[in-house]
Design a protein around this motif. Structure first.
Motif, PDB file in Angstrom:
ATOM      1  N   PHE A  29       0.806  -1.229   0.000  1.00 42.83           N
ATOM      2  CA  PHE A  29       0.000   0.000   0.000  1.00 42.83           C
ATOM      3  C   PHE A  29       0.834   1.272   0.000  1.00 42.83           C
ATOM      4  N   THR A  31       1.853   4.714  -1.133  1.00 42.18           N
ATOM      5  CA  THR A  31       1.088   5.753  -1.822  1.00 42.18           C
ATOM      6  C   THR A  31       1.996   6.729  -2.547  1.00 42.18           C
ATOM      7  N   ILE A  66      -0.135   3.449   3.307  1.00 42.04           N
ATOM      8  CA  ILE A  66      -1.278   3.141   4.160  1.00 42.04           C
ATOM      9  C   ILE A  66      -0.901   1.884   4.927  1.00 42.04           C
ATOM     10  N   GLN A  67      -1.170   1.865   6.218  1.00 43.46           N
ATOM     11  CA  GLN A  67      -0.799   0.703   7.018  1.00 43.46           C
ATOM     12  C   GLN A  67      -1.710  -0.471   6.701  1.00 43.46           C
ATOM     13  N   ASP A 125      -9.711   8.807   7.952  1.00 45.27           N
ATOM     14  CA  ASP A 125      -8.957   8.163   6.891  1.00 45.27           C
ATOM     15  C   ASP A 125      -8.317   6.871   7.382  1.00 45.27           C
ATOM     16  N   GLU A 126      -7.688   6.177   6.443  1.00 42.17           N
ATOM     17  CA  GLU A 126      -6.963   4.966   6.782  1.00 42.17           C
ATOM     18  C   GLU A 126      -5.755   5.326   7.640  1.00 42.17           C
ATOM     19  N   SER A 127      -5.327   4.373   8.435  1.00 44.55           N
ATOM     20  CA  SER A 127      -4.110   4.552   9.211  1.00 44.55           C
ATOM     21  C   SER A 127      -2.936   4.535   8.242  1.00 44.55           C
ATOM     22  N   ALA A 128      -2.029   5.483   8.375  1.00 43.35           N
ATOM     23  CA  ALA A 128      -0.920   5.624   7.427  1.00 43.35           C
ATOM     24  C   ALA A 128       0.394   5.680   8.181  1.00 43.35           C
TER      25      ALA A 128
END
Length: 166
Positions: A29, A31, A66-67, A125-128
């Motif tokens: 993931f 980015t 993204i984690q 949001d997603e964990s990043a």
């Protein structure tokens, strides 16, 4: 006519230097990442005009991802920051049109250390995670092999409708 290179085709792969006998792995993931090359240039004014003193090359790679749940590469990278362990990093351009006759892809290879590991947890949001890789010495340019498993981790390939035998 020249074609544009797609950023999505450039992936980062990592391995602890001490684990050179193991296969490098991709952080899932991803980015965005940025390779930064810089030199400090000091302008010295003389009576005859300015001269430039060229400093050493400094290279770093900023990384955003993204984690993923249960990502062993993410865990390894976080541990490398905590323990100060040296890493190997490859930026591989996975573009079939750039593959050579041996099936290798254009790549940049370097060794160094992550100087940070910054997980974020937004409510919306997603964990990043963000990190910064500091390169020791000069990056090396060449061609890299991706195993079948690594290629599948990058992007699954088209498969026929027939049964697959191991």
């Amino acid at each position: 006519m020249a074609e544009m290179q797609q950023g999505k085709n450039k992936i980062l792969m990592f391995r602890l230097l001490k684990d050179q006998s193991k296969e490098a792995a991709k952080l899932v993931f991803q980015t965005e990442h940025t390779f930064s090359y810089s030199r400090e240039l000091d302008k010295i004014i003389t009576k005859d005009g300015a001269v430039v003193k060229v400093g050493e090359l400094e290279t770093e790679v900023s990384i955003d991802a993204i984690q993923a749940k249960d990502d062993p590469v993410s865990d390894m990278l976080q541990t490398s920051v905590l323990k100060g362990e040296k890493l190997e990093l490859w930026e591989v351009t996975v573009d079939e049109e750039l593959k050579d006759q041996e099936g290798k892809y254009p790549a940049v290879y370097c060794q160094g250390y992550l100087d940070s590991w910054e997980p974020t947890a937004s409510a919306e949001d997603e964990s990043a995670v963000s990190s910064n890789f500091i390169v020791e010495m000069e990056p090396q340019f060449g061609m890299a092999t991706l195993t079948e498993e690594q290629q599948q981790a990058v992007q699954y390939a088209f498969k026929d409708t027939t049964a697959v035998t191991p």
